[in-house]
Scaffold this motif. Structure first.
Motif, PDB file in Angstrom:
ATOM      1  N   ASN A 131      29.719  47.408  40.550  1.00 13.26           N
ATOM      2  CA  ASN A 131      29.030  48.570  40.001  1.00 13.26           C
ATOM      3  C   ASN A 131      28.588  48.358  38.555  1.00 13.26           C
ATOM      4  O   ASN A 131      28.378  49.308  37.813  1.00 13.26           O
ATOM      5  N   GLY A 132      28.447  47.083  38.173  1.00  9.54           N
ATOM      6  CA  GLY A 132      27.897  46.735  36.873  1.00  9.54           C
ATOM      7  C   GLY A 132      28.886  46.721  35.726  1.00  9.54           C
ATOM      8  O   GLY A 132      28.487  46.633  34.575  1.00  9.54           O
ATOM      9  N   GLY A 133      30.176  46.792  36.033  1.00 11.62           N
ATOM     10  CA  GLY A 133      31.194  46.803  34.985  1.00 11.62           C
ATOM     11  C   GLY A 133      31.550  45.417  34.501  1.00 11.62           C
ATOM     12  O   GLY A 133      31.252  44.412  35.153  1.00 11.62           O
ATOM     13  N   ARG A 134      32.197  45.385  33.362  1.00  9.26           N
ATOM     14  CA  ARG A 134      32.685  44.135  32.789  1.00  9.26           C
ATOM     15  C   ARG A 134      34.174  44.036  33.090  1.00  9.26           C
ATOM     16  O   ARG A 134      34.926  44.992  32.873  1.00  9.26           O
ATOM     17  N   VAL A 135      34.611  42.870  33.572  1.00 10.14           N
ATOM     18  CA  VAL A 135      35.979  42.666  34.021  1.00 10.14           C
ATOM     19  C   VAL A 135      36.614  41.527  33.227  1.00 10.14           C
ATOM     20  O   VAL A 135      36.072  40.418  33.182  1.00 10.14           O
ATOM     21  N   ILE A 136      37.746  41.833  32.625  1.00  9.53           N
ATOM     22  CA  ILE A 136      38.476  40.865  31.804  1.00  9.53           C
ATOM     23  C   ILE A 136      39.810  40.580  32.479  1.00  9.53           C
ATOM     24  O   ILE A 136      40.611  41.489  32.705  1.00  9.53           O
ATOM     25  N   GLY A 137      40.058  39.320  32.811  1.00 14.20           N
ATOM     26  CA  GLY A 137      41.313  38.922  33.436  1.00 14.20           C
ATOM     27  C   GLY A 137      42.188  38.192  32.449  1.00 14.20           C
ATOM     28  O   GLY A 137      41.758  37.224  31.828  1.00 14.20           O
ATOM     29  N   VAL A 138      43.414  38.665  32.296  1.00 12.64           N
ATOM     30  CA  VAL A 138      44.409  38.009  31.446  1.00 12.64           C
ATOM     31  C   VAL A 138      45.407  37.379  32.420  1.00 12.64           C
ATOM     32  O   VAL A 138      46.205  38.079  33.040  1.00 12.64           O
ATOM     33  N   VAL A 139      45.318  36.055  32.548  1.00 13.77           N
ATOM     34  CA  VAL A 139      45.887  35.382  33.714  1.00 13.77           C
ATOM     35  C   VAL A 139      46.926  34.322  33.339  1.00 13.77           C
ATOM     36  O   VAL A 139      46.586  33.334  32.680  1.00 13.77           O
ATOM     37  N   PRO A 140      48.169  34.506  33.794  1.00 11.88           N
ATOM     38  CA  PRO A 140      49.167  33.447  33.601  1.00 11.88           C
ATOM     39  C   PRO A 140      48.796  32.191  34.399  1.00 11.88           C
ATOM     40  O   PRO A 140      48.224  32.286  35.487  1.00 11.88           O
ATOM     41  N   HIS A 141      49.156  31.044  33.858  1.00 11.91           N
ATOM     42  CA  HIS A 141      48.839  29.769  34.523  1.00 11.91           C
ATOM     43  C   HIS A 141      49.357  29.710  35.956  1.00 11.91           C
ATOM     44  O   HIS A 141      48.714  29.117  36.820  1.00 11.91           O
ATOM     45  N   LYS A 142      50.504  30.331  36.221  1.00 15.34           N
ATOM     46  CA  LYS A 142      51.076  30.295  37.580  1.00 15.34           C
ATOM     47  C   LYS A 142      50.113  30.868  38.618  1.00 15.34           C
ATOM     48  O   LYS A 142      50.025  30.363  39.733  1.00 15.34           O
TER      49      LYS A 142
END
Length: 177
Positions: A55-66
């Protein structure tokens, strides 16, 4: 706003939760809010990020290496922030977000909720925390918090820093403040 979403990465849960998470992701995107989340490709994390992105949003993922090592990285990331572990992830999510919405989840979601809430009680964080009580999912936790409050085990009034919302409309009202 950058809205941090804490939620389950499990697929074998109430199907209504997926629909409600998608509605939240769509609402956030349509209203110009960014989603910050744990970057997993399953469960409610997947639903909310996919709906926001579509729906046109911006998505930020804060992702552990695991998560990356397990091959579980969300395909819906505009920004990928890698972390060493869950503690680093929570710290970065708090720093990157303007508010927090807690959807149904398990131990990890509770850990995230209580890390942010504890930081709020000590004034490290003054950002809104919204407990989205989908279909009464968090009702037993709410009762537990009320019991802790009654026993004077909570600093201040917990409902002053954790707002309970039972519908998307109530979430929207809390986000708008």
């Amino acid at each position: 706003m950058k809205l941090c979403i804490f939620c389950s990465a499990n697929n074998n849960i109430d199907p209504d939760f997926f629909v409600m998470a998608e509605e939240l992701g769509k609402w956030a995107a349509v209203n110009g809010h960014e989603i910050v989340f744990g970057g997993h490709d399953a469960g409610l994390m997947h639903s909310v990020s996919k709906a926001a992105k579509e729906n046109g949003g911006r998505v930020i993922g804060v992702v552990p290496h695991k998560i990356e090592e397990m091959g579980k990285l969300s395909p819906y990331l505009d920004v990928h922030i890698p972390t060493e572990n869950l503690t680093d992830r929570k710290e970065l999510m708090m720093a990157e977000s303007d508010g927090f919405i807690v959807l149904p989840g398990g131990i990890g979601t509770l850990d995230e909720l209580f890390t942010v809430a504890a930081a709020t009680t000590l004034s490290y964080n003054k950002k809104p925390i919204i407990l989205y009580n989908m279909k009464g999912f968090w009702s037993s936790l709410i009762a537990c918090l009320d019991d802790l409050q009654e026993k004077n085990m909570v600093r201040g009034e917990w409902r002053q820093y954790i707002k309970v919302a039972n519908t998307l409309d109530e979430v929207v009202l809390e986000v708008r403040g």
